[in-house]
Design a protein around this motif. Structure first.
Motif, PDB file in Angstrom:
ATOM      1  N   PRO A   1       5.453  10.470   8.394  1.00  0.00           N
ATOM      2  CA  PRO A   1       5.646  10.467   6.921  1.00  0.00           C
ATOM      3  C   PRO A   1       5.849   9.078   6.344  1.00  0.00           C
ATOM      4  CG  PRO A   1       7.193  11.715   8.191  1.00  0.00           C
ATOM      5  CD  PRO A   1       6.502  10.913   9.235  1.00  0.00           C
ATOM      6  N   GLU A   2       5.297   9.029   4.963  1.00  0.00           N
ATOM      7  CA  GLU A   2       5.331   7.707   4.386  1.00  0.00           C
ATOM      8  C   GLU A   2       6.694   7.072   4.472  1.00  0.00           C
ATOM      9  OE1 GLU A   2       4.401   5.772  -0.225  1.00  0.00           O
ATOM     10  OE2 GLU A   2       3.347   7.810   0.693  1.00  0.00           O
ATOM     11  N   PRO A   3       7.805   7.586   4.015  1.00  0.00           N
ATOM     12  CA  PRO A   3       9.009   6.969   4.159  1.00  0.00           C
ATOM     13  C   PRO A   3       9.653   6.404   5.601  1.00  0.00           C
ATOM     14  CG  PRO A   3       9.307   9.312   2.865  1.00  0.00           C
ATOM     15  CD  PRO A   3       7.914   9.106   3.659  1.00  0.00           C
ATOM     16  N   ARG A   4       9.073   6.983   6.650  1.00  0.00           N
ATOM     17  CA  ARG A   4       9.188   6.736   7.874  1.00  0.00           C
ATOM     18  C   ARG A   4       8.470   5.072   8.002  1.00  0.00           C
ATOM     19  NH1 ARG A   4       7.728  10.629  12.594  1.00  0.00           N
ATOM     20  NH2 ARG A   4       9.247  11.630  11.854  1.00  0.00           N
ATOM     21  N   VAL A   5       7.379   5.232   7.816  1.00  0.00           N
ATOM     22  CA  VAL A   5       6.556   3.953   7.815  1.00  0.00           C
ATOM     23  C   VAL A   5       7.350   2.806   7.274  1.00  0.00           C
ATOM     24  CG1 VAL A   5       4.360   2.922   7.509  1.00  0.00           C
ATOM     25  CG2 VAL A   5       4.260   5.271   8.170  1.00  0.00           C
ATOM     26  N   ILE A   6       7.730   3.041   5.839  1.00  0.00           N
ATOM     27  CA  ILE A   6       8.340   2.310   5.238  1.00  0.00           C
ATOM     28  C   ILE A   6       9.629   1.365   5.754  1.00  0.00           C
ATOM     29  CG2 ILE A   6       9.475   1.786   2.858  1.00  0.00           C
ATOM     30  CD1 ILE A   6       7.401   4.087   1.642  1.00  0.00           C
ATOM     31  N   VAL A   7      10.502   2.424   6.065  1.00  0.00           N
ATOM     32  CA  VAL A   7      11.766   2.049   6.342  1.00  0.00           C
ATOM     33  C   VAL A   7      11.599   1.359   7.863  1.00  0.00           C
ATOM     34  CG1 VAL A   7      14.141   2.902   7.096  1.00  0.00           C
ATOM     35  CG2 VAL A   7      12.931   3.743   5.262  1.00  0.00           C
ATOM     36  N   ARG A   8      10.730   1.611   8.473  1.00  0.00           N
ATOM     37  CA  ARG A   8      10.690   1.070   9.861  1.00  0.00           C
ATOM     38  C   ARG A   8       9.959  -0.181   9.794  1.00  0.00           C
ATOM     39  NH1 ARG A   8       8.824   5.938  14.095  1.00  0.00           N
ATOM     40  NH2 ARG A   8      11.004   6.910  14.292  1.00  0.00           N
TER      41      ARG A   8
ATOM     42  N   ASN B   1      10.471   1.433  -7.886  1.00  0.00           N
ATOM     43  CA  ASN B   1       9.200   1.548  -6.979  1.00  0.00           C
ATOM     44  C   ASN B   1       9.307   2.413  -5.454  1.00  0.00           C
ATOM     45  OD1 ASN B   1       7.607  -0.549  -4.651  1.00  0.00           O
ATOM     46  ND2 ASN B   1       6.335   0.742  -6.154  1.00  0.00           N
ATOM     47  N   THR B   2      10.743   2.596  -5.287  1.00  0.00           N
ATOM     48  CA  THR B   2      11.124   3.332  -4.070  1.00  0.00           C
ATOM     49  C   THR B   2      10.600   4.850  -4.161  1.00  0.00           C
ATOM     50  OG1 THR B   2      12.867   4.153  -2.679  1.00  0.00           O
ATOM     51  CG2 THR B   2      13.185   4.505  -4.986  1.00  0.00           C
ATOM     52  N   TYR B   3      10.148   5.243  -2.981  1.00  0.00           N
ATOM     53  CA  TYR B   3       9.496   6.430  -2.899  1.00  0.00           C
ATOM     54  C   TYR B   3      10.303   7.617  -3.602  1.00  0.00           C
ATOM     55  CZ  TYR B   3       7.407  10.383  -0.308  1.00  0.00           C
ATOM     56  OH  TYR B   3       6.479  11.418  -0.171  1.00  0.00           O
TER      57      TYR B   3
ATOM     58  N   GLY C   1       0.783  -1.182  -0.034  1.00  0.00           N
ATOM     59  CA  GLY C   1       0.032   0.081  -0.140  1.00  0.00           C
ATOM     60  C   GLY C   1       0.854   1.121   0.002  1.00  0.00           C
ATOM     61  N   LEU C   2       2.079   0.950   0.186  1.00  0.00           N
ATOM     62  CA  LEU C   2       3.017   2.272   0.188  1.00  0.00           C
ATOM     63  C   LEU C   2       4.204   2.006  -0.681  1.00  0.00           C
ATOM     64  CD1 LEU C   2       3.145   3.168   4.125  1.00  0.00           C
ATOM     65  CD2 LEU C   2       1.700   4.041   2.243  1.00  0.00           C
ATOM     66  N   ASP C   3       4.700   3.052  -1.201  1.00  0.00           N
ATOM     67  CA  ASP C   3       5.983   2.742  -1.972  1.00  0.00           C
ATOM     68  C   ASP C   3       7.222   2.031  -1.545  1.00  0.00           C
ATOM     69  OD1 ASP C   3       4.354   4.769  -3.490  1.00  0.00           O
ATOM     70  OD2 ASP C   3       5.805   6.506  -3.395  1.00  0.00           O
ATOM     71  N   GLY C   4       7.188   0.823  -1.955  1.00  0.00           N
ATOM     72  CA  GLY C   4       8.406  -0.092  -1.699  1.00  0.00           C
ATOM     73  C   GLY C   4       8.200  -0.921  -0.447  1.00  0.00           C
TER      74      GLY C   4
ATOM     75  N   PHE D   1       3.946   1.123  -9.522  1.00  0.00           N
ATOM     76  CA  PHE D   1       3.393   0.234  -8.570  1.00  0.00           C
ATOM     77  C   PHE D   1       3.339  -1.064  -9.313  1.00  0.00           C
ATOM     78  CE2 PHE D   1       1.031   4.344  -7.472  1.00  0.00           C
ATOM     79  CZ  PHE D   1       1.887   4.647  -6.482  1.00  0.00           C
ATOM     80  N   MET D   2       3.317  -2.311  -8.359  1.00  0.00           N
ATOM     81  CA  MET D   2       3.250  -3.656  -8.962  1.00  0.00           C
ATOM     82  C   MET D   2       1.843  -3.988  -9.125  1.00  0.00           C
ATOM     83  SD  MET D   2       4.211  -6.185  -5.666  1.00  0.00           S
ATOM     84  CE  MET D   2       5.421  -5.308  -4.859  1.00  0.00           C
TER      85      MET D   2
END
Length: 360
Positions: free
Chosen positions: A334-341, A257-259, A196-199, A264-265
Motif C-alpha cells: 500500500p502507498e502509505p507503507r512505502v512512504i513510511v518505510r 501533502n500527507t496521504y 512520486g507518492l504523497d509525502g 502536490f509540490m
C-alpha cells in the motif's frame, strides 16, 4: 532584515543580543516558515484548484494513481514563498553563502515552475523537454559553482572531505566547478524522481535539510569545527538559518501533502528543494555525507539508471517499474507503507551521516 533591527535594539537593551545568535534565528526561522505555510496554505490550495492547476498522471503508471488526476499541483510555490520570506526576515542579508543557496533554490524553482506550467498548458505529463530542463538547471548550477570557486579565499572551500577518514582530503582545484555542478544538478533531479507518492520526498528533504543545517552551523563555528576535526569556513554557519526555513516550510507543506494529499509540490518544489540540499552540502563541504543521508534519493535515481540501461542493453527490466517506489507499489505494498518505510530508512541514514562527523 530583522538582524539589523535587533543589533540596534541590543544597544538599548542587552537582552536583544539573543536574537543575533544563529541558533535563535534558526529556531525562529523554522517557526516563521511553518506559520506562513499554515496560514496561506489553504488559500494557495483553493487558488490552485480554482485555476484548475491539477496533477497530470502518467498513463503508464500504477493504476492506483489515476484517482490523483486533478489534485492541485505546483504546491512547491508555497514552500518557496515560506522559505524566502523567512530567510529574508531572519537571515544575515550581508552573508554571501545565504544568497547563493537562496538564489540557486529560486533558480531551480523557476525551471521547475516552467516545466509544471507547460504540463498544465498542454494537458500532458511531459512538460519541458529533457534538454531544455537540463539547460535551465545547468545555467544556475554553473553560475553558483563558478561564483563559489572565484570567491573562495580558503583552500578548505574547494577541498573534498572524505567521511570517516580523518586525514583523507582531496584538493579539487579547477575540478571543483564540475563537481559542484554535478552535486547540485544531481541532487535536484534525485529529489524530483523521488517525488512520486504523497509525502514521500518532502519529509526526507526536511530530515536531510535539518541535518545539513546542523553541519553547516558546526562548519561555521570555529570551536565546533576544531572539536569535530572539520575545516572551519567563516560565514557558512548562516546557511543553518536557510536550512531552518526549509524544515519549517517542508513540515508546513507536509501537513497538506500527507496521504491522501490535498496538494502536490510539482517540479517547482522538487527541483528547488534538491538544489537547495545540494548547494548547502557544497558550501559546508559535505557532499559525500549528503549522499549518505540522502540515500533514499540516491537509490531512487540509481533504480532509474539501472532500469533504463538494462532495458536498452538486454530488453529486460530489473524492476517492475522505476523509480523504485513504484516497484514496491506494483508488488502490492500500500502507498502509505512505502512512504513510511522510506521515511524510516531516511532517519537511519541521516543518523549515520551525522555519526561520520565524530567517527574520524
Amino acid at each position: 532584515m530583522l538582524l539589523e533591527l535587533f543589533a540596534y535594539l541590543s544597544g538599548l537593551y542587552g537582552g536583544f543580543r539573543a536574537f543575533e545568535y544563529i541558533t535563535m534565528r534558526a529556531i525562529l526561522a523554522v517557526l516563521t516558515a511553518l506559520v506562513i505555510s499554515f496560514v496561506i496554505g489553504p488559500w494557495v490550495i483553493r487558488r490552485l484548484g480554482e485555476y484548475k492547476i491539477g496533477q497530470q498522471v502518467r498513463s503508464d503508471g500504477p493504476q492506483s494513481h489515476l484517482s490523483k488526476a486533478g489534485t492541485p499541483t505546483m504546491g512547491g510555490a508555497l514552500i518557496l514563498l515560506s522559505m524566502v520570506l523567512s530567510s529574508l526576515l531572519w537571515g544575515d542579508l550581508s552573508n554571501r553563502y545565504l544568497w547563493v543557496v537562496l538564489l540557486v533554490t529560486l533558480g531551480f524553482g523557476l525551471v521547475g515552475g516552467i516545466d509544471d506550467w507547460l504540463k498544465l498548458r498542454y494537458g500532458n505529463s511531459k512538460g519541458l523537454s529533457a534538454r531544455a530542463k537540463f539547460l535551465g538547471q545547468s545555467v544556475f548550477a554553473l553560475a553558483a559553482a563558478l561564483y563559489l570557486y572565484v570567491t573562495a579565499d580558503n583552500p578548505a572551500e574547494t577541498t573534498l572531505l572524505v567521511p570517516v577518514f580523518k586525514d583523507v582530503t582531496i584538493p579539487l582545484g579547477p575540478f571543483y566547478v564540475p563537481w559542484v555542478y554535478f552535486v547540485i544538478v544531481g541532487t535536484s533531479n534525485a529529489v524530483n524522481l523521488t517525488d512520486g507518492l504523497d509525502g514521500l520526498a518532502i519529509l526526507p528533504a526536511v530530515l536531510v535539510g535539518g541535518a545539513l543545517g546542523a553541519i553547516a552551523y558546526f562548519t561555521g563555528h570555529a570551536e565546533f569545527a576544531r572539536y569535530l576535526n572539520i575545516p572551519f569556513i567563516s560565514g557558512v554557519g548562516e546557511t543553518a538559518v536557510f536550512c531552518a526555513t526549509l524544515v519549517g516550510a517542508g513540515l508546513g507543506f507536509l501537513w497538506f501533502n500527507t496521504y491522501p494529499a490535498q496538494v502536490f509540490m510539482g517540479d517547482i518544489g522538487a527541483l528547488a528543494l534538491g538544489a537547495a540540499l545540494g548547494t548547502v552540502a557544497v558550501v559546508a563541504r559535505q557532499e559525500l555525507v549528503l549522499m549518505i543521508m540522502g540515500g533514499v534519493f540516491v537509490m531512487e535515481t540509481v533504480s532509474v539508471i539501472l532500469q533504463v540501461a538494462s532495458y536498452k542493453l538486454t530488453g529486460r527490466r530489473i524492476f517492475r517499474m522505476a523509480p523504485l517506489h513504484h516497484h514496491f507499489e506494483l508488488k502490492g505494498w500500500p502507498e502509505p507503507r512505502v512512504i513510511v518505510r522510506f521515511w524510516i530508512i531516511t532517519v537511519i541514514l541521516v543518523l549515520i551521516g551525522l555519526a561520520t562527523l565524530k567517527v574520524r
